[in-house]
Design a protein around this motif. Structure first.
Motif, mmCIF file in Angstrom:
data_model
loop_
_atom_site.group_PDB
_atom_site.id
_atom_site.type_symbol
_atom_site.label_atom_id
_atom_site.label_comp_id
_atom_site.label_asym_id
_atom_site.label_seq_id
_atom_site.Cartn_x
_atom_site.Cartn_y
_atom_site.Cartn_z
ATOM 1 N N TYR A 84 0.823 -1.209 0.000
ATOM 2 C CA TYR A 84 0.000 0.000 0.000
ATOM 3 C C TYR A 84 0.853 1.253 0.000
ATOM 4 O O TYR A 84 0.345 2.359 -0.014
ATOM 5 N N LEU A 85 2.172 1.096 0.022
ATOM 6 C CA LEU A 85 3.031 2.271 0.104
ATOM 7 C C LEU A 85 3.431 2.714 -1.296
ATOM 8 O O LEU A 85 3.685 1.882 -2.155
ATOM 9 N N PRO A 86 3.487 4.032 -1.524
ATOM 10 C CA PRO A 86 3.829 4.515 -2.862
ATOM 11 C C PRO A 86 5.266 4.141 -3.246
ATOM 12 O O PRO A 86 6.181 4.304 -2.445
ATOM 13 N N ASN A 87 5.416 3.669 -4.463
ATOM 14 C CA ASN A 87 6.691 3.168 -4.951
ATOM 15 C C ASN A 87 7.802 4.213 -5.040
ATOM 16 O O ASN A 87 8.975 3.881 -4.977
ATOM 17 N N TRP A 88 7.415 5.478 -5.189
ATOM 18 C CA TRP A 88 8.457 6.515 -5.361
ATOM 19 C C TRP A 88 9.113 6.881 -4.037
ATOM 20 O O TRP A 88 10.173 7.494 -4.008
ATOM 21 N N MET A 89 8.514 6.497 -2.927
ATOM 22 C CA MET A 89 9.057 6.900 -1.624
ATOM 23 C C MET A 89 10.338 6.142 -1.295
ATOM 24 O O MET A 89 10.456 4.961 -1.602
ATOM 25 N N ASP A 90 11.270 6.817 -0.634
ATOM 26 C CA ASP A 90 12.410 6.071 -0.119
ATOM 27 C C ASP A 90 12.158 5.756 1.355
ATOM 28 O O ASP A 90 11.237 6.296 1.979
ATOM 29 N N VAL A 91 12.971 4.853 1.888
ATOM 30 C CA VAL A 91 12.730 4.346 3.237
ATOM 31 C C VAL A 91 12.776 5.473 4.274
ATOM 32 O O VAL A 91 11.953 5.545 5.185
ATOM 33 N N LYS A 92 13.719 6.378 4.083
ATOM 34 C CA LYS A 92 13.877 7.499 5.019
ATOM 35 C C LYS A 92 12.591 8.348 5.091
ATOM 36 O O LYS A 92 12.117 8.692 6.175
ATOM 37 N N THR A 93 12.025 8.638 3.916
ATOM 38 C CA THR A 93 10.785 9.417 3.862
ATOM 39 C C THR A 93 9.651 8.669 4.564
ATOM 40 O O THR A 93 8.851 9.255 5.287
ATOM 41 N N LEU A 94 9.628 7.352 4.317
ATOM 42 C CA LEU A 94 8.590 6.529 4.943
ATOM 43 C C LEU A 94 8.669 6.584 6.469
ATOM 44 O O LEU A 94 7.650 6.696 7.148
#
Lengths: 235, 157
Positions: A84-94
């Motif tokens: 469910y998480l957007p693919n463009w996000m990086d782990v840090k942003t998440l």
């Protein structure tokens, strides 16, 4: 209301299809519960109802005596069965996203788990394999100091070694007075960490027993018991 | 990673048995402090409630005792540990006997097989020792003793 999660005559229909059929169920704190059933038995529907993603057609579902909503989301950590998480996000942003969203998010714990799996915070989700993405989602869910964890198929898509890691992560991180519900059809893999098994089929509650009770009285594992129950069902 | 468990017995009983074995073997010495439940649960790959229940089982057996503030300890009653190890040995023996009977073996045959197995194990163990220690052990010199002769005879059959 002493039950952490209670279903009272809970019914959910999708058009003509009855997904959950008058379910009565009470789950207490401090327990790890396996929500077990074949594909299409209603496991995901039940967890979605508990998270307010669906609304019942009849009866109700209560968490700590509350209907699912903003209040319950503060202490319920939910791992959906889908990415469910957007693919463009990086782990840090998440991580920042989760920390901002949930008061009970423990950043140090999340970073520690990522470290141990050698997942870089700089990695964008789209560069990660399917299994690694699942691990990231699980880490996010287990990094919350929640009092209820609802985990929908946490080990469905990963290899056996990663399964062990994921189960270990769940055992290590849940707080002892929390309720953990794990939905899965991979019973043999989770059996030893469960207190109780809730078995559903075709939207009906088939059994709600402790794992040791099943082993003691049936003389077989929950996995074997499950297979037998559903063999009877097929006839 | 996690402990080997069978699929028929209750998990807490199997876990209690494993910890009992560690106490009997001295891995957890008499009077020693046991690791915390949570840690043991992780090692075993089981639910902490299950480990807790196993501990209660061991407490009932008198093998461990809980001290309110400082955790759980192995009993320092070595006679008690001895008695439990006796009990466990007999339990394992009857399990072995049942298995052998299911092969259709009678008491004499079983005793013979067991004696052979014990002797073979001794021979293998001795062979595994370095040369100098082997000479010092109670095994007769190579090829001379009745054990080796018996071994040779069996190989020829």
């Amino acid at each position: 209301m002493s039950a952490k999660l209670a279903c009272l005559d809970l019914t959910k229909r999708y058009g003509g299809l009855v997904a959950l059929d008058h379910i009565d169920l009470e789950l207490a704190s401090g327990r790890i519960v396996g929500l077990l059933g074949p594909n299409g038995s209603g496991k995901t529907t039940l967890l979605k109802l508990a998270n307010g993603l669906l609304v019942p057609n009849g009866g109700e579902i209560l968490i700590d005596g509350l209907k699912p909503g903003i209040e319950t989301k503060k202490f319920v950590s939910y791992l959906p069965d889908a990415h469910y998480l957007p693919n463009w996000m990086d782990v840090k942003t998440l991580l920042a996203f989760f920390a901002d969203f949930y008061e009970d998010f423990d950043m140090a714990r999340a970073k520690d788990m990522l470290d141990r799996l050698a997942i870089s915070e700089k990695a964008t989700l789209k560069t990660l394999s399917r299994g690694t993405k699942e691990k990231v989602q699980l880490i996010l869910a287990m990094s919350r100091r929640a009092s209820v964890y609802l985990l929908d198929e946490p080990i469905g898509g990963v290899d056996p070694a990663s399964r062990d890691y994921i189960l270990e992560t769940i055992l290590r991180n849940y707080s002892e007075d929390a309720l953990v519900v794990i939905s899965t059809h991979l019973i043999a893999d989770v059996e030893r960490m469960l207190d109780e098994a809730v078995i559903i089929n075709n939207g009906k509650l088939i059994a709600h027993r402790t794992v040791d009770d099943i082993r003691m009285k049936e003389g077989k594992s929950v996995d074997e018991y499950f297979r037998e129950v559903f063999r009877c069902w097929a006839n | 990673m996690s402990w080997e468990l069978n699929s028929t017995q209750p998990i807490y009983l199997q876990v209690a048995e494993k910890i009992g074995q560690r106490i009997i073997s001295g891995e957890y010495p008499p009077g020693g402090k046991l690791p915390p439940v949570r840690e043991l649960a992780e090692e075993a790959g089981v639910n902490p409630n299950t480990m807790q229940r196993a501990m209660t089982e061991l407490e009932n057996e008198g093998l461990v005792y809980a001290q309110r503030t400082s955790g759980r300890f192995v009993t320092d009653d070595t006679a008690k540990i001895g008695a439990v190890s006796e009990k466990m040995a007999r339990h394992l023996a009857s399990r072995f006997l049942a298995d052998m009977r299911s092969l259709g073996f009678g008491p004499d045959r079983i005793a013979q097989v067991l004696a052979d197995a014990v002797r073979d194990e001794k021979v293998t163990r001795t062979e595994a020792l370095p040369q100098d220690r082997r000479n010092a052990s109670d095994t007769p010199p190579e090829g001379a003793g009745p054990m080796q002769q018996e071994e040779q005879r069996r190989k020829n059959i």
